[in-house]
Design a protein around this motif. Structure first.
Motif, PDB file in Angstrom:
ATOM      1  N   MET A   1      -2.596  64.666  49.963  1.00 29.24           N
ATOM      2  CA  MET A   1      -2.243  64.478  51.367  1.00 29.24           C
ATOM      3  C   MET A   1      -0.832  63.909  51.468  1.00 29.24           C
ATOM      4  N   THR A   2      -0.021  64.509  52.330  1.00 27.28           N
ATOM      5  CA  THR A   2       1.330  64.023  52.545  1.00 27.28           C
ATOM      6  C   THR A   2       1.300  62.706  53.300  1.00 27.28           C
ATOM      7  N   LEU A   3       2.042  61.728  52.770  1.00 24.41           N
ATOM      8  CA  LEU A   3       2.078  60.425  53.409  1.00 24.41           C
ATOM      9  C   LEU A   3       3.098  60.411  54.542  1.00 24.41           C
ATOM     10  N   PHE A   4       2.779  59.678  55.572  1.00 25.44           N
ATOM     11  CA  PHE A   4       3.691  59.462  56.693  1.00 25.44           C
ATOM     12  C   PHE A   4       4.458  58.177  56.396  1.00 25.44           C
ATOM     13  N   HIS A   5       5.793  58.260  56.356  1.00 20.04           N
ATOM     14  CA  HIS A   5       6.603  57.108  55.965  1.00 20.04           C
ATOM     15  C   HIS A   5       7.143  56.383  57.191  1.00 20.04           C
ATOM     16  N   LEU A   6       6.822  55.099  57.259  1.00 22.44           N
ATOM     17  CA  LEU A   6       7.253  54.239  58.355  1.00 22.44           C
ATOM     18  C   LEU A   6       8.148  53.127  57.824  1.00 22.44           C
ATOM     19  N   GLY A   7       9.212  52.846  58.545  1.00 17.08           N
ATOM     20  CA  GLY A   7      10.023  51.684  58.227  1.00 17.08           C
ATOM     21  C   GLY A   7       9.541  50.481  59.028  1.00 17.08           C
TER      22      GLY A   7
ATOM     23  N   ALA B   1      16.445  56.381  53.310  1.00 19.40           N
ATOM     24  CA  ALA B   1      15.158  56.772  52.717  1.00 19.40           C
ATOM     25  C   ALA B   1      14.459  57.853  53.524  1.00 19.40           C
ATOM     26  N   GLY B   2      14.935  58.118  54.749  1.00 17.39           N
ATOM     27  CA  GLY B   2      14.380  59.201  55.545  1.00 17.39           C
ATOM     28  C   GLY B   2      13.066  58.889  56.229  1.00 17.39           C
ATOM     29  N   VAL B   3      12.850  57.638  56.657  1.00 19.90           N
ATOM     30  CA  VAL B   3      11.584  57.313  57.332  1.00 19.90           C
ATOM     31  C   VAL B   3      11.510  58.022  58.678  1.00 19.90           C
ATOM     32  N   ALA B   4      10.279  58.372  59.079  1.00 19.96           N
ATOM     33  CA  ALA B   4      10.086  59.093  60.337  1.00 19.96           C
ATOM     34  C   ALA B   4      10.309  58.189  61.540  1.00 19.96           C
ATOM     35  N   LEU B   5       9.961  56.909  61.408  1.00 24.47           N
ATOM     36  CA  LEU B   5      10.055  55.963  62.519  1.00 24.47           C
ATOM     37  C   LEU B   5      10.319  54.577  61.952  1.00 24.47           C
ATOM     38  N   ILE B   6      11.208  53.835  62.604  1.00 23.25           N
ATOM     39  CA  ILE B   6      11.454  52.445  62.228  1.00 23.25           C
ATOM     40  C   ILE B   6      10.811  51.541  63.276  1.00 23.25           C
ATOM     41  N   LEU B   7       9.815  50.769  62.850  1.00 22.15           N
ATOM     42  CA  LEU B   7       9.226  49.739  63.700  1.00 22.15           C
ATOM     43  C   LEU B   7       9.984  48.441  63.454  1.00 22.15           C
TER      44      LEU B   7
ATOM     45  N   ALA C   1      21.781  51.992  63.748  1.00 20.43           N
ATOM     46  CA  ALA C   1      20.980  53.218  63.825  1.00 20.43           C
ATOM     47  C   ALA C   1      21.852  54.441  64.088  1.00 20.43           C
ATOM     48  N   ARG C   2      21.520  55.520  63.414  1.00 18.43           N
ATOM     49  CA  ARG C   2      22.206  56.782  63.659  1.00 18.43           C
ATOM     50  C   ARG C   2      21.674  57.403  64.949  1.00 18.43           C
ATOM     51  N   GLU C   3      22.483  58.225  65.555  1.00 15.03           N
ATOM     52  CA  GLU C   3      22.049  58.919  66.761  1.00 15.03           C
ATOM     53  C   GLU C   3      20.827  59.781  66.442  1.00 15.03           C
ATOM     54  N   GLY C   4      19.779  59.619  67.244  1.00 16.06           N
ATOM     55  CA  GLY C   4      18.569  60.407  67.065  1.00 16.06           C
ATOM     56  C   GLY C   4      17.528  59.804  66.143  1.00 16.06           C
ATOM     57  N   GLN C   5      17.827  58.689  65.472  1.00 21.09           N
ATOM     58  CA  GLN C   5      16.838  58.040  64.604  1.00 21.09           C
ATOM     59  C   GLN C   5      15.751  57.386  65.464  1.00 21.09           C
ATOM     60  N   PRO C   6      14.495  57.832  65.377  1.00 19.93           N
ATOM     61  CA  PRO C   6      13.441  57.219  66.196  1.00 19.93           C
ATOM     62  C   PRO C   6      13.143  55.784  65.761  1.00 19.93           C
ATOM     63  N   VAL C   7      13.081  54.891  66.727  1.00 21.65           N
ATOM     64  CA  VAL C   7      12.739  53.494  66.486  1.00 21.65           C
ATOM     65  C   VAL C   7      11.782  53.050  67.579  1.00 21.65           C
TER      66      VAL C   7
END
Length: 372
Positions: free
Chosen positions: A1-7, A106-112, A127-133
């Motif tokens: 299973m592919t893991l979902f990576h969160l910051g 590291a390419g995380v999908a979302l930074i909490l 944060a880069r433009e478009g990086q979801p947080v």
């Protein structure tokens, strides 16, 4: 299973200044700790992450060591990898910015991230433009539109994202107040940029309405009603904000604009009190709590009034809480409910489905409360 990576980034000193009546935590952590304040950001983050426990096998966190994330994730049993290090004993704004940079690499999908407006500024700077947080509210000042309305909402929205829900991305403003000006009773806000945030189902708060509301006649009417109905020997707790400050001024009382004050028998007995002082004044003594709603957001507990803690609320009693808000202010909510975020989920759940709002002379409204 592919893991979902969160910051995950936790500002360990976020929110320390609230219970200590310091109006913020920027540069005030040492004084707040000396006044007896206890770190709360990790606990706020824990509330959010509890909603992700059912998905523990499907995600992996990336975070900094120690109090910025590693300690809490280890305690909760989440799979995680540590990035970077903490060169000093105390964390700094530079650590937050560096963490954002490393998480993006590291390419995380979302930074909490857990903190307040100062933390949001640091995230925005890196944060880069478009990086979801997505912000987990843990600070004193939370005016920015990049925070969930509560830690539970942050966890629920993140869960929906991981489970494949259609979560729309939007642009959220980062705003911050000058804390030095706040401590002098002046409100000075600035726009610092925008961040990309997931937005769905009312989980993300609106940007706080700017400016000072002036409805002098309504406040004069409310003051007349309150003056006619003072209960002898009862302590009235006035929360922060221009509405209650104006109400007190019409009563001839000099309260603090951004602090919590206590009135008994028409005179001020506690001015700009800390959480500890407030609890001592209301514990075992008849009391009434007056708060107002933040225009445009609807928060009545948990934003800028952390002196009104869960134990203070329990000592006063939820049935003795009244919201003071003009109909004009309520209209800025566009039908959204009032919000409570005390930091104690059990207490939040105990709030009634609607609160009584004092809106004019002998005029009470019933307004819904949101439960998440």
């Amino acid at each position: 299973m592919t893991l979902f990576h969160l910051g995950l980034i936790i500002n360990p000193v976020a929110g320390l200044g609230g219970p200590a009546a310091l109006k913020g935590s920027d540069g005030m952590a040492a004084e707040a700790l000396a006044r007896g304040a206890e770190p709360r950001a990790a606990q706020r983050t824990r509330i959010a992450l509890e909603h992700l426990r059912p998905l523990v096998g499907r995600l992996e966190f990336l975070t900094l060591p120690g109090p910025m994330g590693g300690d809490l994730l280890s305690e909760m049993g989440f799979s995680h990898r540590l990035i970077g290090d903490l060169p000093g004993a105390a964390t700094s704004a530079a650590d937050t910015r560096r963490a954002v940079e490393l998480l993006q690499e590291a390419g995380v999908a979302l930074i909490l991230f857990a903190g307040g407006d100062g933390t949001a500024r640091d995230v925005c700077a890196a944060a880069r433009e478009g990086q979801p947080v997505l912000g987990i509210p843990a600070g004193v000042k939370i005016h920015s539109g990049v925070y969930a309305i509560s830690p539970r909402a942050a966890g629920e929205l993140t869960r929906q994202l991981i489970e494949g829900g259609l979560v729309r991305l939007a642009s959220g403003e980062v705003r911050d107040l000058d804390e030095a000006a706040l401590r002098e009773g002046r409100v000075a806000a600035r726009w610092y940029g925008e961040l990309t945030v997931p937005e769905e189902g009312g989980f993300v708060q609106q940007v706080k309405q700017a400016g000072v509301e002036s409805e002098e006649l309504v406040l004069a009417d409310l003051a007349a009603w309150l003056e006619d109905s003072w209960e002898a020997g009862v302590r009235y707790v006035f929360g922060p904000g221009s509405t209650l400050h104006g109400l007190a001024a019409n009563l001839g009382l000099e309260t603090t604009l951004l602090g919590v004050d206590v009135i008994e028998d028409g005179r001020l007995i506690g001015r700009d009190v800390t959480e500890t002082q407030l609890f001592e004044l209301v514990d075992g003594h008849p009391a009434r709590l007056l708060v107002t709603a933040i225009g445009g957001q609807g928060h009545v507990i948990g934003r800028g009034n952390q002196q009104i803690s869960p134990r203070v609320l329990r000592a006063i009693g939820l049935d003795h809480l009244r919201v003071v808000a003009t109909k004009r202010k309520l209209r800025t909510l566009d039908g959204r409910p009032l919000l409570v975020d005390s930091g104690d989920p059990a207490l939040d759940a105990a709030f009634p489905d609607a609160l009584r709002v004092w809106a004019g002379y002998k005029e009470e409204l019933l307004y819904p409360v949101g439960h998440l």
